[in-house]
Write an enzyme that holds these catalytic residues in place. Structure first.
Site, short mmCIF file in Angstrom:
data_model
loop_
_atom_site.label_atom_id
_atom_site.label_comp_id
_atom_site.label_asym_id
_atom_site.label_seq_id
_atom_site.Cartn_x
_atom_site.Cartn_y
_atom_site.Cartn_z
N THR A 2 -8.55 2.97 8.23
CA THR A 2 -9.78 2.18 8.17
C THR A 2 -9.90 1.35 9.44
O THR A 2 -9.21 0.36 9.63
CB THR A 2 -9.76 1.27 6.91
OG1 THR A 2 -9.34 2.07 5.80
CG2 THR A 2 -11.12 0.70 6.63
N HIS A 15 -5.63 3.60 -1.95
CA HIS A 15 -6.96 3.92 -1.43
C HIS A 15 -7.27 5.36 -1.82
O HIS A 15 -6.66 6.29 -1.30
CB HIS A 15 -6.96 3.76 0.10
CG HIS A 15 -8.30 3.95 0.74
ND1 HIS A 15 -8.50 3.75 2.09
CD2 HIS A 15 -9.51 4.31 0.23
CE1 HIS A 15 -9.78 3.98 2.37
NE2 HIS A 15 -10.40 4.34 1.26
N HIS A 44 -3.76 -5.02 7.64
CA HIS A 44 -3.90 -3.88 8.55
C HIS A 44 -3.04 -4.07 9.79
O HIS A 44 -3.19 -5.04 10.51
CB HIS A 44 -5.35 -3.61 8.98
CG HIS A 44 -5.58 -2.15 9.22
ND1 HIS A 44 -5.20 -1.52 10.37
CD2 HIS A 44 -6.09 -1.19 8.41
CE1 HIS A 44 -5.49 -0.23 10.27
NE2 HIS A 44 -6.03 0.00 9.09
N ASN A 78 0.85 -1.19 0.00
CA ASN A 78 0.00 0.00 0.00
C ASN A 78 0.89 1.25 0.00
O ASN A 78 1.67 1.45 0.94
CB ASN A 78 -0.90 -0.05 1.25
CG ASN A 78 -1.84 1.13 1.31
OD1 ASN A 78 -1.45 2.26 1.03
ND2 ASN A 78 -3.08 0.89 1.68
N ARG A 138 -9.37 7.96 -1.14
CA ARG A 138 -10.39 8.30 -0.13
C ARG A 138 -11.25 9.44 -0.64
O ARG A 138 -10.83 10.24 -1.48
CB ARG A 138 -9.72 8.71 1.19
CG ARG A 138 -9.02 7.55 1.89
CD ARG A 138 -8.51 7.96 3.24
NE ARG A 138 -9.58 7.99 4.22
CZ ARG A 138 -9.79 7.05 5.15
NH1 ARG A 138 -8.97 6.03 5.26
NH2 ARG A 138 -10.79 7.16 5.99
N ARG A 163 -7.12 12.61 0.89
CA ARG A 163 -6.06 13.06 1.81
C ARG A 163 -4.68 12.55 1.41
O ARG A 163 -3.68 13.11 1.83
CB ARG A 163 -6.39 12.67 3.25
CG ARG A 163 -6.30 11.20 3.51
CD ARG A 163 -6.51 10.88 4.98
NE ARG A 163 -7.89 11.09 5.37
CZ ARG A 163 -8.45 10.45 6.41
NH1 ARG A 163 -7.72 9.61 7.12
NH2 ARG A 163 -9.70 10.65 6.72
N HIS A 213 0.92 6.27 1.66
CA HIS A 213 1.68 7.25 2.44
C HIS A 213 2.88 7.84 1.69
O HIS A 213 3.50 8.79 2.17
CB HIS A 213 2.05 6.67 3.81
CG HIS A 213 0.81 6.39 4.60
ND1 HIS A 213 -0.16 7.35 4.82
CD2 HIS A 213 0.34 5.25 5.16
CE1 HIS A 213 -1.15 6.81 5.51
NE2 HIS A 213 -0.88 5.54 5.73
N GLU A 252 -11.02 -9.68 2.51
CA GLU A 252 -9.76 -9.33 3.17
C GLU A 252 -10.07 -9.23 4.65
O GLU A 252 -10.89 -8.39 5.07
CB GLU A 252 -9.20 -8.01 2.63
CG GLU A 252 -7.89 -7.65 3.35
CD GLU A 252 -7.12 -6.51 2.70
OE1 GLU A 252 -7.18 -6.36 1.47
OE2 GLU A 252 -6.46 -5.77 3.46
N GLU A 309 -8.63 0.35 -3.30
CA GLU A 309 -9.51 0.39 -2.12
C GLU A 309 -10.46 1.57 -2.27
O GLU A 309 -10.03 2.68 -2.62
CB GLU A 309 -8.69 0.56 -0.85
CG GLU A 309 -7.83 -0.64 -0.53
CD GLU A 309 -7.03 -0.46 0.76
OE1 GLU A 309 -6.28 -1.38 1.09
OE2 GLU A 309 -7.14 0.61 1.40
N1 PXP Z 1 -5.93 -3.39 3.85
C1 PXP Z 1 -6.88 -2.42 3.87
C2 PXP Z 1 -8.23 -2.77 3.33
C3 PXP Z 1 -6.60 -1.13 4.36
O1 PXP Z 1 -7.57 -0.19 4.38
C4 PXP Z 1 -5.30 -0.85 4.82
C5 PXP Z 1 -4.96 0.52 5.32
O2 PXP Z 1 -5.13 1.45 4.35
C6 PXP Z 1 -4.34 -1.86 4.74
C7 PXP Z 1 -4.68 -3.13 4.28
C8 PXP Z 1 -2.92 -1.64 5.15
O3 PXP Z 1 -2.84 -1.35 6.50
P1 PXP Z 1 -1.46 -0.83 7.09
O4 PXP Z 1 -1.18 0.49 6.45
O5 PXP Z 1 -1.72 -0.74 8.56
O6 PXP Z 1 -0.42 -1.85 6.74
#
Ligand code: PXP
Length: 239
Positions: free
Chosen positions: A104, A46, A189, A10, A48, A52, A13, A154, A73
């Site tokens: 999330t 994602h 997550h 992901n 959003r 952001r 960031h 997921e 996402e």
């Molecule tokens: N899976 C989903 C559906 C998420 O919303 C997120 C966070 O955006 C992640 C995985 C990844 O989580 P993390 O950034 O804590 O690794």
């Protein structure tokens, strides 16, 4: 022996960092391209509602590049459905979204929103997109996900990552039920080098999506090394 496990990275960031200065560095697409060969199997973004981090132009460029499968996402809104069906990522992961949350925070309430989710899933699948639902490891939510035609669930590992007692057992049972219901099982997550292995060891889990920790470790060891190490730990856990 469990099959292969994929790592979806992901990169939201990367955009957070770019947006802190308002320019165009670091660029999420350039970072995604630079990560080929590190052990990353897919890119997760994602978009959003408040934009952001990832913005429309990022999503557009990353989906058009598609050098790795893109997991998009999204909240279940008519705006996001229109964007997803136009950009046609490999997969869409429907997540709950509240503006005030930092990330999330919980899974979707599939049981009570199936009337909204069912047509959205059908619309995305009609556009050739594999549909995943981000859910807590709760049997009722998994059964509802299968009933409304999702391809994947997921499992939300946030409570496990926060050390909630009994959560690994819940995830283990949920992973078994997911495949029994005919769904593919992903998880994510809050996963880190320290907590990823018990989740990666679940034989039903075929993909982990990980973001924040990898970006944090990147400050110390670099993002390619952080991704390679995460993938190594995942593969080791499968053996
Ligand atoms: N899976 C989903 C559906 C998420 O919303 C997120 C966070 O955006 C992640 C995985 C990844 O989580 P993390 O950034 O804590 O690794």
């Amino acid at each position: 022996m469990p099959g292969k496990i994929r790592l979806g990275v992901n990169i939201d960031h990367v955009a957070t960092l770019r947006n802190a200065r308002g320019g165009n560095h670091p660029d999420p697409l350039s970072v995604a391209k630079a990560l080929i060969g590190t052990g990353m199997d897919g890119i997760t973004i994602h978009l959003r509602e408040d934009r952001r981090h990832i913005r429309d132009a990022d999503a557009e460029a990353i989906c058009a590049w598609a050098g790795k499968p893109v997991n998009f996402e999204m909240a279940i809104t008519s705006e996001m459905l229109a964007i997803a069906t136009r950009l046609k990522p490999h997969g869409a992961c429907i997540v709950p979204e509240r503006r005030a949350e930092i990330t999330t925070e919980g899974g979707l309430d599939v049981v009570n929103t199936r009337h909204l989710l069912r047509p959205a899933i059908a619309q995305l699948q009609h556009a050739g997109i594999r549909v995943s639902l981000f859910v807590d490891p709760d049997p009722a939510q998994l059964e509802a996900s299968a009933e409304i035609g999702a391809d994947v669930v997921e499992l939300h590992t946030g409570a496990y990552a926060n050390g909630r007692p009994g959560e690994l057992a819940r995830l283990t049972n949920a992973a078994t039920l997911t495949t029994r219901l005919g769904l593919e099982c992903h998880a994510g997550h809050g996963l880190t080098f320290a907590n990823v292995q018990p989740i990666a060891a679940l034989p039903e889990v075929t993909e982990l999506n990980i973001g924040h920790y990898l970006l944090g470790e990147a400050l110390l060891i670099g993002l390619p090394t952080a991704i390679s190490e995460m993938k190594r730990l995942m593969i080791e856990a499968r053996l």
